[in-house]
Scaffold this motif. Structure first.
Motif, PDB file in Angstrom:
ATOM      1  N   GLU A 229       0.789  -1.234   0.023  1.00 15.71           N
ATOM      2  CA  GLU A 229       0.070   0.029  -0.096  1.00 15.71           C
ATOM      3  C   GLU A 229       1.018   1.000  -0.056  1.00 15.71           C
ATOM      4  O   GLU A 229       0.524   2.140  -0.569  1.00 15.71           O
ATOM      5  CB  GLU A 229      -1.054  -0.158   1.271  1.00 15.71           C
ATOM      6  CG  GLU A 229      -2.020  -1.049   1.129  1.00 15.71           C
ATOM      7  CD  GLU A 229      -3.009  -0.717  -0.129  1.00 15.71           C
ATOM      8  OE1 GLU A 229      -3.260   0.404  -0.507  1.00 15.71           O
ATOM      9  OE2 GLU A 229      -3.304  -1.760  -0.689  1.00 15.71           O
ATOM     10  N   LYS A 230       1.993   1.194   0.695  1.00 15.22           N
ATOM     11  CA  LYS A 230       2.869   2.315   0.499  1.00 15.22           C
ATOM     12  C   LYS A 230       3.588   2.395  -0.533  1.00 15.22           C
ATOM     13  O   LYS A 230       3.377   3.765  -1.133  1.00 15.22           O
ATOM     14  CB  LYS A 230       4.093   2.052   1.709  1.00 15.22           C
ATOM     15  CG  LYS A 230       3.386   2.247   3.173  1.00 15.22           C
ATOM     16  CD  LYS A 230       4.682   2.023   4.062  1.00 15.22           C
ATOM     17  CE  LYS A 230       4.142   2.148   5.598  1.00 15.22           C
ATOM     18  NZ  LYS A 230       5.641   2.104   6.536  1.00 15.22           N
ATOM     19  N   ARG A 232       2.164   1.616  -3.352  1.00 15.79           N
ATOM     20  CA  ARG A 232       1.257   2.011  -4.377  1.00 15.79           C
ATOM     21  C   ARG A 232       1.117   3.595  -4.227  1.00 15.79           C
ATOM     22  O   ARG A 232       0.771   4.277  -5.270  1.00 15.79           O
ATOM     23  CB  ARG A 232      -0.018   1.464  -4.258  1.00 15.79           C
ATOM     24  CG  ARG A 232      -1.203   1.889  -5.137  1.00 15.79           C
ATOM     25  CD  ARG A 232      -2.530   0.998  -4.825  1.00 15.79           C
ATOM     26  NE  ARG A 232      -2.431  -0.394  -5.020  1.00 15.79           N
ATOM     27  CZ  ARG A 232      -2.564  -1.349  -4.408  1.00 15.79           C
ATOM     28  NH1 ARG A 232      -2.862  -1.051  -3.043  1.00 15.79           N
ATOM     29  NH2 ARG A 232      -2.378  -2.756  -4.816  1.00 15.79           N
ATOM     30  N   GLU A 233       0.813   4.260  -2.874  1.00 15.14           N
ATOM     31  CA  GLU A 233       0.978   5.473  -2.789  1.00 15.14           C
ATOM     32  C   GLU A 233       2.028   6.360  -3.479  1.00 15.14           C
ATOM     33  O   GLU A 233       1.761   7.248  -4.007  1.00 15.14           O
ATOM     34  CB  GLU A 233       0.807   6.014  -1.217  1.00 15.14           C
ATOM     35  CG  GLU A 233      -0.278   5.493  -0.626  1.00 15.14           C
ATOM     36  CD  GLU A 233      -0.462   5.701   0.766  1.00 15.14           C
ATOM     37  OE1 GLU A 233       0.512   6.350   1.475  1.00 15.14           O
ATOM     38  OE2 GLU A 233      -1.352   5.091   1.610  1.00 15.14           O
ATOM     39  N   GLU A 236       1.965   6.184  -7.209  1.00 12.37           N
ATOM     40  CA  GLU A 236       0.859   6.988  -7.638  1.00 12.37           C
ATOM     41  C   GLU A 236       1.345   8.486  -7.681  1.00 12.37           C
ATOM     42  O   GLU A 236       1.091   9.070  -8.748  1.00 12.37           O
ATOM     43  CB  GLU A 236      -0.450   6.948  -6.629  1.00 12.37           C
ATOM     44  CG  GLU A 236      -1.570   7.899  -7.226  1.00 12.37           C
ATOM     45  CD  GLU A 236      -2.367   7.012  -8.191  1.00 12.37           C
ATOM     46  OE1 GLU A 236      -3.084   7.923  -9.136  1.00 12.37           O
ATOM     47  OE2 GLU A 236      -2.035   5.950  -8.778  1.00 12.37           O
ATOM     48  N   LYS A 237       2.096   8.742  -6.850  1.00 14.55           N
ATOM     49  CA  LYS A 237       2.561  10.337  -6.900  1.00 14.55           C
ATOM     50  C   LYS A 237       3.668  10.294  -8.016  1.00 14.55           C
ATOM     51  O   LYS A 237       3.568  11.325  -8.727  1.00 14.55           O
ATOM     52  CB  LYS A 237       3.140  10.399  -5.592  1.00 14.55           C
ATOM     53  CG  LYS A 237       2.289  10.833  -4.366  1.00 14.55           C
ATOM     54  CD  LYS A 237       3.049  11.070  -3.097  1.00 14.55           C
ATOM     55  CE  LYS A 237       2.225  11.174  -1.687  1.00 14.55           C
ATOM     56  NZ  LYS A 237       2.855  11.486  -0.545  1.00 14.55           N
TER      57      LYS A 237
END
Length: 588
Positions: A229-230, A232-233, A236-237
């Protein structure tokens, strides 16, 4: 972030980069000459086309048509040759420059204090040494020279336009400010966007590097979903940062095409009306020439906007790399003493030290180790045992006091001379992705295969190495992943032994190894410490009992000192530590 943006073309930075171009100045001037020739060849083709239309086709002069066609072929051939030389040598120059800067950066990094690495992201430093370096190379291969070449083309094209037909030139020049304004807005937007891209690339590299290095911990504590999840964040940025640049490009280039098409339409409209009114067929060639020239004037402007982005990214990268090169985080190597043979007499006198300025770790440590003695250091975690090791090697500078080797302050030794006489076996063994032989010798030409085998036999690890596929040529992969922790420890012992040090520092790590490896390590310890000064951060009772002296540390201070028997008689801190940590082992 604002500090990193700076100006798009920083002359101070570029001047500094040019210092690295000096060894390649003939190539630099050659590329500049190729850029000038490209500008000349570029405008010759439209001029010759105008001549063909006006003086060959309309007059039906076949001989002149042939001459002009051959002239155009010659111009095109010259342009192709110049373009080839320009592209190759501009890229060659860029790669040569970044090769030199990268070597200098790597040498600079190797001389930093350990404190610098304590406070730095390894992934970020890798980005600086690899990705940012490539951006610097693009300043020459795709940025500066291309922009200069395009600007020269625009100046030459504009001059030819004014000389040929100033009225048609005014039409083109009237549209030009619109494209210049759009280009300027595009450059400003892209400057900020690319800064964000570089920041996100660094974050992504740092995150991936850390998680891959610590994958065992991630899996051991079942952190896969959380780390995913980290990632993915962060990803995404990273994606959004790049999409911002794509969005700006998607807006600018269609606008540039529309402006260019409008200009062509105006040239045809005005030139056609002028031709009809004057009934002058010679103007056809001029119209054709201006259509090509206007395209040549606008196309470089669009390319300049794109190459300007490359230049901006290169300048930002150069600024970041030079910040590291300008960082003064070195251990001062101003000593002049070089000794072939060091006896190994060590003296700490009221040494105070802290990793942070306002947090002292060692509070006035003083002790003396005679040459040839074996000293064990014991104490709870965080007592300052490993700090003593770091200070003796001058990985860090002490705040006050003095450390002497053979009666000479370690600051007075040449750093390479001091460290070459000290060998360290750390608890966390680091091995390179290479053969066992290279990990032991560290590619020191003075250490031969015969030396390796003799040393391995002496400390009892030769048979273990020969049991591996390929023996000394067995590739242990990254960080020694093909070996067990005990086997890695044995390799580290052998690496220290073949260097023939005067002072040996051991951080014993036998608590997590199998019984067979532990026995080999104990034998290796006895052999390797024989006849030389040894400082051992002790985790095993056997080592402590054999030590000539034991230093007992607590909270950055030496609270007790003596032999095993002497300290037990004092019935103080050591006895409590012995009963809590070592007595069970002795009973077993």
């Amino acid at each position: 972030m604002d500090k990193d943006i700076g100006t798009a073309f920083d002359f101070r930075l570029f001047k500094r980069l040019l210092r690295h171009v000096r060894p390649y100045m003939p190539t630099f001037y050659g590329v500049a000459l190729a850029a000038i020739l490209l500008s000349a060849f570029a405008v010759l083709s439209p001029i010759l086309l105008g001549e063909i239309v006006d003086n060959a086709i309309t007059t039906k002069n076949s001989s002149m048509l042939l001459k002009l066609i051959l002239a155009m072929l010659g111009v095109l051939l010259g342009e192709v040759i110049c373009q080839l030389l320009f592209n190759y040598y501009a890229n060659w120059l860029g790669e040569s420059v970044i090769k030199d800067i990268r070597v200098r950066l790597f040498q600079h990094l190797m001389s930093f204090k350990m404190k610098y690495y304590d406070n730095s992201s390894i992934g970020l430093l890798v980005t600086r040494a690899v990705t940012d370096m490539q951006r610097i190379g693009e300043i020459f291969s795709e940025g500066f020279f291309v922009i200069v070449s395009d600007l020269l083309k625009m100046v030459v094209v504009a001059s030819v336009m004014v000389y040929t037909n100033w009225k048609l030139a005014l039409i083109v020049f009237a549209i030009l400010p619109l494209l210049l304004y759009a280009t300027r807005l595009f450059q400003k937007a892209m400057k900020v966007a690319f800064i964000e891209v570089r920041a996100q690339v660094s974050n992504l590299n740092s995150f991936v590097q850390e998680r891959i290095t610590g994958m065992k911990i991630v899996q051991l504590f079942t952190r896969e979903e959380i780390e995913k999840e980290k990632f993915r964040e962060i990803n995404e940025k990273h994606k959004n940062a790049w999409l911002k640049t794509v969005w700006y490009n998607s807006i600018f280039f269609p606008i540039a095409e529309i402006v260019s098409s409008i200009t062509v339409g105006l040239i045809v409209w005005y030139g056609g009306l002028q031709n009809v009114a004057n009934i002058n067929e010679e103007e056809y060639g001029t119209i054709f020439m201006f259509i090509l020239l206007s395209s040549m004037l606008f196309r470089p402007l669009r390319q300049i906007a794109d190459k300007f982005n490359t230049l901006q990214m290169g300048m930002v990268a150069a600024n970041r790399v030079f910040k590291i090169l300008d960082t003064n985080s070195h251990i001062e190597d101003i000593g002049t003493t070089e000794k072939e043979n060091i006896k190994g007499d060590i003296e700490f006198s009221d040494v105070r030290f802290g990793y942070l300025e306002d947090e002292e770790v060692l509070h006035g440590i003083s002790f003396h180790v005679n040459a040839g003695e074996t000293v064990a250091i014991v104490g709870a975690t965080g007592a300052g045992k490993s700090t003593i090791v770091n200070l003796l090697n001058r990985f860090y500078e002490i705040n006050s006091g003095s450390i002497k080797v053979d009666g000479i302050d370690i600051k007075d030794y040449k750093l390479s001379s001091l460290r070459s006489k000290i060998a360290v076996v750390l608890q966390d063994v680091f091995l390179f992705a290479d053969t066992i032989a290279n990990n032991i010798s560290l590619k020191n030409d003075d250490i031969t295969e015969v030396n390796l085998e003799q040393a391995a036999k002496q400390i009892g690890v030769h048979n273990f190495i020969m049991s591996l596929p390929g023996g000394y040529n067995f590739n242990i992969k990254e960080r020694g992943g093909m070996l067990s922790s005990g086997q890695r420890q044995l390799i580290a012992f052998l690496r220290a032994y073949v260097s023939n040090p005067s002072i040996l520092i051991l951080d014993e790590a036998t608590s997590s190894v199998d019984t067979y490896s532990e026995q080999l390590i104990q034998l290796a310890t006895e052999k390797i410490t024989e006849g030389r000064t040894s400082i051992i951060i002790a985790h095993r009772l056997a080592t402590i009992k054999k030590a000539d002296k034991i230093l007992v540390m607590d909270d950055g201070r030496i609270v007790e000192m003596g032999t095993h028997k002497e300290l037990l008689k004092q019935k103080g801190y050591y006895q409590n530590l012995y009963e809590a940590q070592f007595l069970t082992e002795e009973v077993l």
